[in-house]
Scaffold this active site. Structure first.
Site, PDB file in Angstrom:
ATOM      1  N   GLY A 167       0.760  -1.478   0.054  1.00 33.19           N
ATOM      2  CA  GLY A 167       0.075  -0.142  -0.081  1.00 33.19           C
ATOM      3  C   GLY A 167       1.151   1.846   0.285  1.00 33.19           C
ATOM      4  O   GLY A 167       2.187   1.228   0.680  1.00 33.19           O
ATOM      5  N   LYS A 177       4.003  12.271  -2.127  1.00 30.09           N
ATOM      6  CA  LYS A 177       4.707  11.051  -1.859  1.00 30.09           C
ATOM      7  C   LYS A 177       6.073  12.010  -0.772  1.00 30.09           C
ATOM      8  O   LYS A 177       6.244  13.234  -0.906  1.00 30.09           O
ATOM      9  CB  LYS A 177       5.306  10.836  -2.629  1.00 30.09           C
ATOM     10  CG  LYS A 177       6.706  10.008  -2.355  1.00 30.09           C
ATOM     11  CD  LYS A 177       7.052   9.483  -3.377  1.00 30.09           C
ATOM     12  CE  LYS A 177       8.330   8.340  -3.643  1.00 30.09           C
ATOM     13  NZ  LYS A 177       9.105   7.574  -4.336  1.00 30.09           N
ATOM     14  N   ASP A 184       8.244   5.992   8.238  1.00 30.57           N
ATOM     15  CA  ASP A 184       7.967   6.751   8.492  1.00 30.57           C
ATOM     16  C   ASP A 184       6.888   8.025   7.961  1.00 30.57           C
ATOM     17  O   ASP A 184       7.134   9.100   8.094  1.00 30.57           O
ATOM     18  CB  ASP A 184       9.154   8.482   8.806  1.00 30.57           C
ATOM     19  CG  ASP A 184      10.202   7.932   7.762  1.00 30.57           C
ATOM     20  OD1 ASP A 184       9.756   7.870   6.945  1.00 30.57           O
ATOM     21  OD2 ASP A 184      11.462   8.253   8.443  1.00 30.57           O
ATOM     22  N   GLY A 185       6.762   7.309   6.989  1.00 33.46           N
ATOM     23  CA  GLY A 185       6.342   8.386   6.085  1.00 33.46           C
ATOM     24  C   GLY A 185       6.563   9.421   4.955  1.00 33.46           C
ATOM     25  O   GLY A 185       5.835   9.556   4.427  1.00 33.46           O
ATOM     26  N   ARG A 245       2.793  14.885  -7.630  1.00 36.94           N
ATOM     27  CA  ARG A 245       3.154  13.793  -8.460  1.00 36.94           C
ATOM     28  C   ARG A 245       1.973  13.738  -9.212  1.00 36.94           C
ATOM     29  O   ARG A 245       0.993  14.074  -8.419  1.00 36.94           O
ATOM     30  CB  ARG A 245       3.608  12.445  -8.341  1.00 36.94           C
ATOM     31  CG  ARG A 245       4.906  12.073  -7.425  1.00 36.94           C
ATOM     32  CD  ARG A 245       5.902  10.283  -7.426  1.00 36.94           C
ATOM     33  NE  ARG A 245       4.305   9.852  -6.828  1.00 36.94           N
ATOM     34  CZ  ARG A 245       4.625   8.542  -6.269  1.00 36.94           C
ATOM     35  NH1 ARG A 245       6.268   7.667  -7.358  1.00 36.94           N
ATOM     36  NH2 ARG A 245       4.224   7.097  -6.714  1.00 36.94           N
ATOM     37  N   ARG A 261      -1.426   0.263 -10.236  1.00 35.79           N
ATOM     38  CA  ARG A 261      -0.656  -0.245  -9.973  1.00 35.79           C
ATOM     39  C   ARG A 261      -0.744  -2.395 -10.670  1.00 35.79           C
ATOM     40  O   ARG A 261      -2.160  -2.822  -9.655  1.00 35.79           O
ATOM     41  CB  ARG A 261       0.997  -0.926  -8.890  1.00 35.79           C
ATOM     42  CG  ARG A 261       0.942   0.757  -8.658  1.00 35.79           C
ATOM     43  CD  ARG A 261       1.318   1.044  -6.807  1.00 35.79           C
ATOM     44  NE  ARG A 261       1.702   2.557  -7.024  1.00 35.79           N
ATOM     45  CZ  ARG A 261       2.869   2.975  -6.362  1.00 35.79           C
ATOM     46  NH1 ARG A 261       4.214   2.459  -6.476  1.00 35.79           N
ATOM     47  NH2 ARG A 261       2.770   3.995  -5.868  1.00 35.79           N
ATOM     48  N   ASP A 282       4.291  -4.000  -7.573  1.00 32.05           N
ATOM     49  CA  ASP A 282       3.374  -3.080  -7.327  1.00 32.05           C
ATOM     50  C   ASP A 282       4.890  -1.829  -7.441  1.00 32.05           C
ATOM     51  O   ASP A 282       4.071  -0.822  -7.001  1.00 32.05           O
ATOM     52  CB  ASP A 282       3.920  -2.815  -5.381  1.00 32.05           C
ATOM     53  CG  ASP A 282       5.204  -2.531  -5.117  1.00 32.05           C
ATOM     54  OD1 ASP A 282       5.905  -3.810  -5.014  1.00 32.05           O
ATOM     55  OD2 ASP A 282       5.446  -1.814  -4.708  1.00 32.05           O
ATOM     56  N   ASP A 286       7.614   5.085  -9.829  1.00 33.87           N
ATOM     57  CA  ASP A 286       8.315   4.998  -8.267  1.00 33.87           C
ATOM     58  C   ASP A 286       9.543   5.190  -9.224  1.00 33.87           C
ATOM     59  O   ASP A 286      10.271   4.056  -8.840  1.00 33.87           O
ATOM     60  CB  ASP A 286       8.410   3.515  -7.649  1.00 33.87           C
ATOM     61  CG  ASP A 286       6.896   3.849  -6.888  1.00 33.87           C
ATOM     62  OD1 ASP A 286       6.020   4.677  -6.788  1.00 33.87           O
ATOM     63  OD2 ASP A 286       6.197   3.443  -6.387  1.00 33.87           O
TER      64      ASP A 286
END
Length: 508
Positions: free
Chosen positions: A101, A120, A132-133, A183, A190, A267, A277
């Site tokens: 995810g 992002k 930590d995102g 983005r 995906r 992914d 990505d």
């Protein structure tokens, strides 16, 4: 400015981009989790793309205001529609990883032009696992530049509207500072999204969510797959075939330009055939088919020459995920059969353009011109054996065809006999086309400027000191990489010796 102050701008519009809820969000809560961004202190502009701003219908001269800065740094939530993180699963380095995810990506919404806008690095989500995102300035600069560089090269890709930074500390191998990348793409779906809902359906023998996702993708992006005469199974098989052929065409683009993705997990594969990505990517310096650009890829799974085969393997995973919607396995196998001929055809077509032979080279079919295929194969073997700089070779060859002077190209080879034999074969085919047209085609196909690792490293070092001028210069060159840009020759020169020591990994 403090985070509290950032939220306090009551007079600013909640969403200066005028986004609406994304079409993906209409699939329902089983496909995502609503999640507010985590604010960042003292955000500032790092870079932006005027081209992408125009795609979103923004005024390129005025859109970068404080309201936009706060929204795109995660400091202001949209009032009407929450940001969402989507759920997917996937195979990572060939191994089933289960649920993944958007661990550090949040979908803000969709523009009037039907483009999804995603942050992002805007903080943790329910899918962050142990992360930590956050994103750091270093890797965010690389992705911002490469998104726009790939577009400049004519390669299908997600885009980047802007990059914002913050002094907030983020721990990677060392302590770095935070950044948020905005983005843009028609869809961020995906292969892994399909794998996730296939795996869910296996648990209860119910595939409503898988079918809903496939129907959404077809309606939004592949309407031609739903022909009136098709059965439902034939429609989903047509989707698989279309994705396979788009992916094959994308891989042909990568291989022709010398681009290594680095992490071709399922992914990280776009259902639209976009480059998605940008982690440990690299454009080749010297031509090395076995080059591995990802320091974390110790087994070399994603080596440059393996990328087409890995893409086909990933498509096999997508085919498996779609099996409940198909008539049988044979239908899935048949849908993937066009991958290899599509890749071969598209790769030869692109190499013909790089050689100035174009449509006259007969690359319309995989076996349409065996002389061309042999010429390309011999050249790539020669470049690999002598470790010739890939971008510089092609640019010099372009100028040589224009001028008739091949000595600057010959100077790239330590041992010239192989080059001289190849040149004779090449000139035989070149004699069959208009030389001026060939040179013009080559100069529009073989870029002078590519995003080499050492160039990215130089602008990153400057940006980490607060100087964004080199970044803006490189961005300008990469947006139009086929132009000469007089006075900027150093940006197209051979890499320095220290470039070989640069390493990038999945944490980049």
């Amino acid at each position: 400015m403090s985070v509290t102050q950032a939220y306090a701008h009551a007079d600013a519009p909640a969403d200066p981009l005028a986004l609406r809820a994304s079409g993906f969000a209409a699939l329902g809560p089983g496909f995502y989790a609503a999640q507010a961004p985590t604010p960042l202190p003292a955000p500032y502009w790092v870079a932006s793309s005027a081209h992408v701003a125009r795609l979103l219908g923004l005024d390129v001269d005025t859109w970068r205001n404080d309201a936009a800065l706060q929204l795109l740094s995660g400091n202001r939530m949209r009032a009407d529609t929450p940001a969402i993180a989507t759920v997917y699963s996937g195979h990572q380095f060939g191994v089933w990883a289960g649920q993944l995810g958007d661990g550090r990506a949040l979908l803000l919404g969709e523009s009037a032009q039907g483009l999804e806008v995603q942050l992002k690095g805007a903080g943790r989500t329910p899918y962050s696992r142990m992360g930590d995102g956050r994103a750091v300035l270093r890797s965010s600069i690389r992705e911002f530049l490469c998104s726009e560089a790939m577009h400049g090269l004519g390669i299908a890709t997600t885009r980047a509207l802007c990059l914002t930074g913050s002094p907030a500390p983020v721990r990677r191998e060392t302590l770095e500072t935070a950044a948020v990348l905005t983005r843009v793409a028609p869809s961020f779906v995906r292969f892994g999204h399909f794998e996730h809902f296939y795996a869910q359906g296996l648990q209860k023998d119910r595939y409503e969510s898988l079918r809903a996702l496939a129907d959404h993708v077809i309606a939004r992006h592949y309407p031609e797959c739903r022909a009136p005469a098709h059965t439902p199974a034939q429609t989903y098989a047509a989707l698989l075939r279309a994705v396979s052929e788009r992916t094959a065409a994308l891989l042909a683009q990568w291989q022709a330009v010398g681009f290594c993705h680095g992490v071709m997990n399922t992914d990280n594969m776009s259902i639209l055939g976009l480059t998605l990505d940008y982690g440990p990517f690299q454009f080749l310096d010297h031509f090395d088919p076995g080059h591995v650009c990802n320091h974390s890829d110790t087994a070399g799974r994603y080596a440059f020459h393996r990328q087409p085969a890995i893409a086909h393997w990933n498509l096999g995973c997508l085919a498996q995920a779609l099996l409940p919607l198909l008539a049988d396995e044979g239908q899935a196998v048949a849908a993937l059969q066009s991958f290899q001929p599509t890749f071969t055809r598209e790769f030869l077509r692109r190499m013909a353009d790089k050689l100035g032979l174009g449509a006259d080279a007969g690359a319309g079919a995989p076996d349409g011109n065996p002389d061309l295929a042999a010429l390309v194969g011999q050249l790539l073997q020669l470049l690999a054996a002598q470790r010739v700089d890939y971008p510089i070779f092609w640019r010099r060859l372009s100028h040589a065809v224009a001028s008739g002077d091949f000595e600057p190209v010959a100077a790239l080879f330590a041992e010239r006999s192989g080059w001289e034999r190849w040149l004779l074969s090449y000139q035989e085919q070149l004699a069959q086309v208009d030389q001026a047209q060939a040179a013009d085609l080559m100069l529009k196909t073989n870029p002078k400027f590519v995003l080499r690792n050492h160039l990215a490293e130089q602008v990153i070092r400057a940006a980490q000191q607060g100087d964004f001028t080199p970044l803006r210069t490189l961005q300008t060159l990469l947006e139009n990489p086929f132009a000469e840009h007089p006075g900027h020759e150093a940006w197209a020169d051979f890499p320095p010796d220290w470039a070989a020591s640069i390493t990038v990994s999945c944490s980049s």
